[in-house]
Motif scaffolding. Structure first.
Motif: not given
Length: 179
Positions: A83, A146, A149-150, A152-157
């Motif tokens: 990420p 930004e 980052a969002s 990648e966060a969605l991908s991890l979640e």
């Protein structure tokens, strides 16, 4: 000592399933399906996080080994699955675009008093670069970072809602089977 073998050998599970009502069998089936989905999410997340950690370490080693922040981008090195690299790549791509299309040329200022410098003498590379990006271009880079980052966060979640639903709802489904 094997505790599972006597359970299967005695036929206790088979006996319990045969004697269960239709509602009990449906409850057991739902719990098995939810369990399969949960274990799928758990295993895929573990693999994803392991890969992200492993490749992320390689990326950080490569990034710390260079003085030019855009060097990895310009050499076209790839660290897929990390990420941090995805954020770096997005920022480097946007920065490179603005350096080519919206450059700001910096002229060196000379101090009026000889021997006194108007610039900090800390980074030779930063002082040597005379092409910079404007504040508006920097804001564009910040917005792109930004957004990355969002993403990648969605991908991890991704998939975690299934796991949280299973954890929260599993005991209630199990209670239906006992009632």
């Amino acid at each position: 000592m094997n505790f599972v073998a006597p359970l299967f050998a005695s036929g206790a599970l088979r006996f319990a399933f045969e004697k269960a009502t239709i509602e009990g069998k449906i409850t057991i089936g739902v719990l098995i399906v939810v369990s399969i989905f949960s274990w799928t999410v758990i295993i895929s997340k573990a693999r994803q996080l392991y890969r992200a950690r492993k490749i992320g370490k390689k990326f950080f080693i490569a990034y710390r080994a260079t003085r030019d922040p855009l060097d990895i981008y310009r050499r076209k090195e790839e660290f897929d699955g990390a990420p941090a690299y995805e954020l770096y790549y997005t920022g480097a791509e946007e920065t490179e675009y603005h350096l080519k299309n919206n450059p700001v040329q910096i002229t060196r200022f000379q101090s009026i008093v000889p021997g006194i410098s108007t610039q900090a003498q800390t980074d030779v590379i930063a002082r040597a670069i005379t092409t910079k990006i404007s504040h508006a271009s920097f804001e564009s880079v910040r917005v792109a970072l930004e957004r990355a980052a969002s993403t990648e966060a969605l991908s991890l979640e991704k998939g975690m809602i299934v796991l949280s639903t299973a954890v929260a709802g599993g005991p209630f489904i199990g209670l239906l089977g006992t009632v």
